[in-house]
Design an enzyme around this catalytic site. Structure first.
Site, PDB file in Angstrom:
ATOM      1  CB  ILE A 276      -0.923   0.039   1.233  1.00 53.88           C
ATOM      2  CG1 ILE A 276      -1.752  -1.243   1.326  1.00 53.88           C
ATOM      3  CG2 ILE A 276      -1.837   1.272   1.183  1.00 53.88           C
ATOM      4  CD1 ILE A 276      -2.667  -1.311   2.550  1.00 53.88           C
TER       5      ILE A 276
ATOM      6  CB  ALA B 186       0.483   2.501   4.280  1.00 54.09           C
TER       7      ALA B 186
ATOM      8  N   GLY C 149      -4.103   8.623   6.985  1.00 55.24           N
ATOM      9  CA  GLY C 149      -5.383   8.635   6.279  1.00 55.24           C
ATOM     10  C   GLY C 149      -5.872   7.276   5.807  1.00 55.24           C
TER      11      GLY C 149
ATOM     12  CE1 TYR D  57      -5.868  14.398  -4.672  1.00 48.76           C
ATOM     13  CE2 TYR D  57      -8.022  15.128  -5.440  1.00 48.76           C
ATOM     14  CZ  TYR D  57      -7.252  14.245  -4.705  1.00 48.76           C
ATOM     15  OH  TYR D  57      -7.852  13.219  -4.021  1.00 48.76           O
TER      16      TYR D  57
HETATM   17  P1  NDP Z   1      -3.345  11.600   3.332  1.00 47.94           P
HETATM   18  O1  NDP Z   1      -2.617  12.877   3.088  1.00 47.94           O
HETATM   19  O2  NDP Z   1      -3.746  11.267   4.705  1.00 47.94           O
HETATM   20  O3  NDP Z   1      -2.511  10.382   2.767  1.00 47.94           O
HETATM   21  C1  NDP Z   1      -1.708  10.510   1.643  1.00 47.94           C
HETATM   22  C2  NDP Z   1      -0.512   9.619   1.777  1.00 47.94           C
HETATM   23  O4  NDP Z   1       0.288   9.769   0.613  1.00 47.94           O
HETATM   24  C3  NDP Z   1       0.380   9.990   2.970  1.00 47.94           C
HETATM   25  O5  NDP Z   1       0.763   8.795   3.600  1.00 47.94           O
HETATM   26  C4  NDP Z   1       1.557  10.656   2.330  1.00 47.94           C
HETATM   27  O6  NDP Z   1       2.785  10.489   3.031  1.00 47.94           O
HETATM   28  C5  NDP Z   1       1.624   9.885   1.021  1.00 47.94           C
HETATM   29  N1  NDP Z   1       2.460  10.572   0.045  1.00 47.94           N
HETATM   30  C6  NDP Z   1       2.360  11.828  -0.409  1.00 47.94           C
HETATM   31  N2  NDP Z   1       3.370  12.083  -1.261  1.00 47.94           N
HETATM   32  C7  NDP Z   1       4.100  10.963  -1.370  1.00 47.94           C
HETATM   33  C8  NDP Z   1       5.270  10.614  -2.073  1.00 47.94           C
HETATM   34  N3  NDP Z   1       5.914  11.490  -2.833  1.00 47.94           N
HETATM   35  N4  NDP Z   1       5.755   9.379  -1.931  1.00 47.94           N
HETATM   36  C9  NDP Z   1       5.147   8.484  -1.128  1.00 47.94           C
HETATM   37  N5  NDP Z   1       4.050   8.757  -0.422  1.00 47.94           N
HETATM   38  C10 NDP Z   1       3.537   9.990  -0.532  1.00 47.94           C
HETATM   39  O7  NDP Z   1      -4.621  11.645   2.355  1.00 47.94           O
HETATM   40  P2  NDP Z   1      -5.801  10.589   2.111  1.00 47.94           P
HETATM   41  O8  NDP Z   1      -5.648   9.431   2.981  1.00 47.94           O
HETATM   42  O9  NDP Z   1      -7.049  11.346   2.107  1.00 47.94           O
HETATM   43  O10 NDP Z   1      -5.519  10.183   0.601  1.00 47.94           O
HETATM   44  C11 NDP Z   1      -5.310   8.855   0.212  1.00 47.94           C
HETATM   45  C12 NDP Z   1      -5.933   8.626  -1.147  1.00 47.94           C
HETATM   46  O11 NDP Z   1      -7.347   8.791  -1.073  1.00 47.94           O
HETATM   47  C13 NDP Z   1      -5.460   9.583  -2.227  1.00 47.94           C
HETATM   48  O12 NDP Z   1      -5.255   8.857  -3.420  1.00 47.94           O
HETATM   49  C14 NDP Z   1      -6.637  10.527  -2.416  1.00 47.94           C
HETATM   50  O13 NDP Z   1      -6.681  11.040  -3.715  1.00 47.94           O
HETATM   51  C15 NDP Z   1      -7.784   9.583  -2.156  1.00 47.94           C
HETATM   52  N6  NDP Z   1      -9.049  10.190  -1.815  1.00 47.94           N
HETATM   53  C16 NDP Z   1      -9.186  10.915  -0.655  1.00 47.94           C
HETATM   54  C17 NDP Z   1     -10.405  11.475  -0.342  1.00 47.94           C
HETATM   55  C18 NDP Z   1     -10.604  12.273   0.881  1.00 47.94           C
HETATM   56  O14 NDP Z   1     -11.723  12.776   1.055  1.00 47.94           O
HETATM   57  N7  NDP Z   1      -9.616  12.417   1.748  1.00 47.94           N
HETATM   58  C19 NDP Z   1     -11.567  11.303  -1.218  1.00 47.94           C
HETATM   59  C20 NDP Z   1     -11.280  10.522  -2.407  1.00 47.94           C
HETATM   60  C21 NDP Z   1     -10.076   9.978  -2.668  1.00 47.94           C
HETATM   61  P3  NDP Z   1       3.187  11.386   4.294  1.00 47.94           P
HETATM   62  O15 NDP Z   1       2.456  10.779   5.444  1.00 47.94           O
HETATM   63  O16 NDP Z   1       4.661  11.186   4.357  1.00 47.94           O
HETATM   64  O17 NDP Z   1       2.769  12.771   3.995  1.00 47.94           O
HETATM   65 MG1  PMR Z   2     -16.715  18.883  -2.268  1.00 42.09          MG
HETATM   66  C1  PMR Z   2     -22.449  15.493  -2.683  1.00 42.09           C
HETATM   67  C2  PMR Z   2     -21.682  16.533  -2.732  1.00 42.09           C
HETATM   68  C3  PMR Z   2     -20.221  16.574  -2.506  1.00 42.09           C
HETATM   69  C4  PMR Z   2     -19.324  15.573  -2.231  1.00 42.09           C
HETATM   70  C5  PMR Z   2     -19.581  14.103  -2.078  1.00 42.09           C
HETATM   71  C6  PMR Z   2     -18.025  16.166  -2.146  1.00 42.09           C
HETATM   72  C7  PMR Z   2     -16.827  15.474  -1.943  1.00 42.09           C
HETATM   73  N1  PMR Z   2     -18.175  17.531  -2.324  1.00 42.09           N
HETATM   74  C8  PMR Z   2     -19.505  17.805  -2.561  1.00 42.09           C
HETATM   75  C9  PMR Z   2     -20.069  19.025  -2.807  1.00 42.09           C
HETATM   76  C10 PMR Z   2     -19.421  20.243  -2.732  1.00 42.09           C
HETATM   77  N2  PMR Z   2     -18.101  20.412  -2.469  1.00 42.09           N
HETATM   78  C11 PMR Z   2     -20.044  21.535  -2.931  1.00 42.09           C
HETATM   79  C12 PMR Z   2     -21.505  21.764  -3.231  1.00 42.09           C
HETATM   80  C13 PMR Z   2     -19.065  22.470  -2.783  1.00 42.09           C
HETATM   81  C14 PMR Z   2     -19.174  23.972  -2.918  1.00 42.09           C
HETATM   82  C15 PMR Z   2     -19.600  24.575  -1.659  1.00 42.09           C
HETATM   83  C16 PMR Z   2     -17.836  21.756  -2.495  1.00 42.09           C
HETATM   84  C17 PMR Z   2     -16.603  22.368  -2.281  1.00 42.09           C
HETATM   85  C18 PMR Z   2     -15.423  21.657  -2.114  1.00 42.09           C
HETATM   86  C19 PMR Z   2     -14.103  22.211  -1.993  1.00 42.09           C
HETATM   87  C20 PMR Z   2     -13.707  23.636  -1.981  1.00 42.09           C
HETATM   88  N3  PMR Z   2     -15.330  20.269  -2.083  1.00 42.09           N
HETATM   89  C21 PMR Z   2     -14.043  19.964  -1.966  1.00 42.09           C
HETATM   90  C22 PMR Z   2     -13.270  21.102  -1.914  1.00 42.09           C
HETATM   91  C23 PMR Z   2     -11.908  20.687  -1.805  1.00 42.09           C
HETATM   92  O1  PMR Z   2     -10.910  21.394  -1.727  1.00 42.09           O
HETATM   93  C24 PMR Z   2     -11.856  19.189  -1.865  1.00 42.09           C
HETATM   94  C25 PMR Z   2     -11.220  18.830  -3.184  1.00 42.09           C
HETATM   95  O2  PMR Z   2     -11.740  19.090  -4.233  1.00 42.09           O
HETATM   96  O3  PMR Z   2     -10.072  18.198  -3.127  1.00 42.09           O
HETATM   97  C26 PMR Z   2      -9.535  17.878  -4.412  1.00 42.09           C
HETATM   98  C27 PMR Z   2     -13.314  18.781  -1.897  1.00 42.09           C
HETATM   99  C28 PMR Z   2     -13.934  17.553  -1.874  1.00 42.09           C
HETATM  100  N4  PMR Z   2     -15.305  17.395  -1.983  1.00 42.09           N
HETATM  101  C29 PMR Z   2     -15.595  16.068  -1.902  1.00 42.09           C
HETATM  102  C30 PMR Z   2     -14.376  15.349  -1.742  1.00 42.09           C
HETATM  103  C31 PMR Z   2     -14.275  13.845  -1.634  1.00 42.09           C
HETATM  104  C32 PMR Z   2     -13.368  16.253  -1.720  1.00 42.09           C
HETATM  105  C33 PMR Z   2     -11.909  15.839  -1.526  1.00 42.09           C
HETATM  106  C34 PMR Z   2     -11.455  15.511  -2.883  1.00 42.09           C
HETATM  107  C35 PMR Z   2     -10.707  14.293  -3.191  1.00 42.09           C
HETATM  108  O4  PMR Z   2     -10.049  13.717  -2.347  1.00 42.09           O
HETATM  109  O5  PMR Z   2     -10.724  13.901  -4.350  1.00 42.09           O
END
Ligand code: NDP
Ligand code: PMR
Length: 399
Positions: free
Chosen positions: A91, A94, A97, A274
């Site tokens: 993973i 890891a 998060g 991103y």
């Molecule tokens: P975190 O920041 O908690 O985890 C990200 C991990 O990636 C950390 O362990 C970080 O390491 C590692 N990482 C970053 N850069 C590097 C690098 N250069 N080499 C090796 N490892 C690296 O974020 P999340 O757990 O939220 O993200 C995990 C995944 O989930 C991502 O793919 C993200 O896109 C996805 N995701 C997250 C969502 C969310 O709402 N959070 C929603 C949808 C998808 P370090 O601890 O050293 O910083």
């Molecule tokens: Mg978002 C059902 C609605 C929904 C969901 C599931 C997410 C997930 N978001 C939703 C809606 C909205 N978001 C709306 C209506 C807004 C405007 C107010 C909004 C805004 C917003 C911002 C500014 N949302 C965000 C951001 C981020 O900076 C995050 C992002 O885009 O990271 C790339 C984010 C996210 N919204 C989510 C999820 C899962 C993220 C984290 C993105 C990711 O990890 O891919």
């Protein structure tokens, strides 16, 4: 920023139909078949990219014959019972998060040995300890996805370790929503796409043969995607939207010198970079599926685990965002999931015998049941997937 974004939302969204499971749980690859040993394909070679046709010509598919020190399933001579060895799962990211929660969920079952592929060894060790993971269930190995040399070194060390590779999870990511200027990987690629896509692309390509060699009942390559890369959702329509355009920036190497730092050739935008990288992740998974599922039996999958609003992903966001984002997701969008719950979801994609279908982008409904989700038009564009694959091969030195 959140409110600004809301004002810009278009009025017509077609969100995926939650709860409708189109999943077919039948999959002939559960007990893997793979290409004959005497035709050992070089999965890193561009010329042999889609080997399905090759197999059709030679009819070279037969049961796996690869000898491993400890076969995945062995029969005890005492009582004749079949036993399955521990699975080995790598993973990336890891140390926090989703990656950490998944590592914990898998380690706790006692059925998996988790290789935590992390850039910060000490952080990973502390994280594993504080998650209560027992030593015999995990190994930490150094991997910095922002350096292709590091990726190659990781792959060499892994191969030398003699461990089988049963599942690879490409999870690590960086998100730079507030960056005014781009930053770069060791090879000079814009950091988000360089780390999230190109680093993982090279890693998966170099480890594909190891996955193929695995005799584990179900071997899988999982690339974490996201809703925010999918413009067929409300979340995916929050500006800036993902858009890979004609890939001119990627073709130019994303270096900001003789090309744009953005895949579509536009001005640098960290949030968009991103989201673009997540589209690349989801397209790469599908291209892997098209090229290699049939002949290797590997299950290729992506997923959106839910909005895990508390993770380190938002570390570079402004403090007000970090404060308001979790309650916004919990009470307004209701898309929030805890790290624990998200970890269980990804662990399911790693190990659940019912999630062996390949080429799928998994999501979960409100009752936390998995379903096969629809990707946006761009995130399922086969021609784009192929082009990204070819351009990425050149950038990481595989072609
Ligand atoms: P975190 O920041 O908690 O985890 C990200 C991990 O990636 C950390 O362990 C970080 O390491 C590692 N990482 C970053 N850069 C590097 C690098 N250069 N080499 C090796 N490892 C690296 O974020 P999340 O757990 O939220 O993200 C995990 C995944 O989930 C991502 O793919 C993200 O896109 C996805 N995701 C997250 C969502 C969310 O709402 N959070 C929603 C949808 C998808 P370090 O601890 O050293 O910083
Ligand atoms: Mg978002 C059902 C609605 C929904 C969901 C599931 C997410 C997930 N978001 C939703 C809606 C909205 N978001 C709306 C209506 C807004 C405007 C107010 C909004 C805004 C917003 C911002 C500014 N949302 C965000 C951001 C981020 O900076 C995050 C992002 O885009 O990271 C790339 C984010 C996210 N919204 C989510 C999820 C899962 C993220 C984290 C993105 C990711 O990890 O891919």
């Amino acid at each position: 920023m959140a409110l600004q974004a809301a004002a810009l939302l278009p009025s017509t969204f077609s969100a995926p139909k939650e709860g409708k499971t189109g999943a077919s749980f039948k999959d002939s690859s559960l007990f893997g078949v793979s290409v004959s040993d005497h035709i050992r394909p070089d999965f890193t070679s561009s010329a042999l990219r889609c080997k399905r046709e090759f197999n059709h010509r030679t009819g070279a598919v037969r049961a796996q014959t690869t000898a491993t020190a400890t076969p995945a399933i062995s029969r005890s001579s005492m009582d004749g019972k079949k036993t399955l060895r521990k699975g080995s799962v790598v993973i990336t990211g890891a140390s926090s998060g989703l990656g950490l929660a998944t590592a914990k969920a898998l380690a706790e079952t006692g059925k998996w040995h988790v290789i935590m592929a992390c850039r910060d060894f000490l952080k990973a060790e502390r994280a594993a300890k504080s998650a209560g993971m027992s030593k015999e269930n995990y190994t930490i190995m150094h991997l910095d996805l922002a350096s292709l040399d590091s990726v190659r070194q990781f792959v060499d060390s892994y191969k030398r370790s003699g461990r089988p590779l049963d599942v690879l999870v490409c999870n690590a990511a960086v998100y730079q929503p507030t960056a005014k200027e781009p930053s770069f990987t060791a090879e000079g690629f814009e950091l988000s796409v360089g780390t999230n896509h190109l680093g993982h692309f090279l890693l998966s390509r170099l480890l594909l043969d190891d996955l193929k060699q695995s005799d584990y009942p179900s071997k899988r390559l999982i690339i974490v995607g996201s809703i925010t890369g999918n413009t067929n959702t409300l979340a995916g329509n929050v500006p800036p939207k993902a858009n890979l355009g004609d890939l001119r920036g990627l073709a130019g190497g994303l270096n900001g010198l003789n090309s744009s730092t953005m895949i579509d050739g536009g001005d640098f935008d960290g949030a968009k970079a991103y989201k673009d990288s997540k589209v690349c992740n989801m397209l790469t998974m599908q291209e892997f599926h098209r090229c290699f599922h049939e002949e290797t039996g590997i299950t290729f999958a992506s997923l959106y685990p839910g909005c895990i609003a508390t993770t380190g992903l938002f570390r570079e966001h402004i403090p007000l965002f970090r404060l308001l984002f979790p309650p916004f997701q919990k009470y307004i969008t209701k898309g929030f999931v805890s790290e624990d719950e998200a970890g269980k979801r990804l662990a399911q994609v790693v190990s659940d015998p019912s999630l062996t279908k390949s080429g799928v982008y998994w999501s979960w409904n409100k009752a936390s049941a998995s379903f096969e989700n629809q990707l946006s038009q761009e995130a399922s564009d086969q021609e784009k997937a192929r082009k990204i694959w070819e351009l990425s091969e050149k950038l990481v030195g595989l072609a």
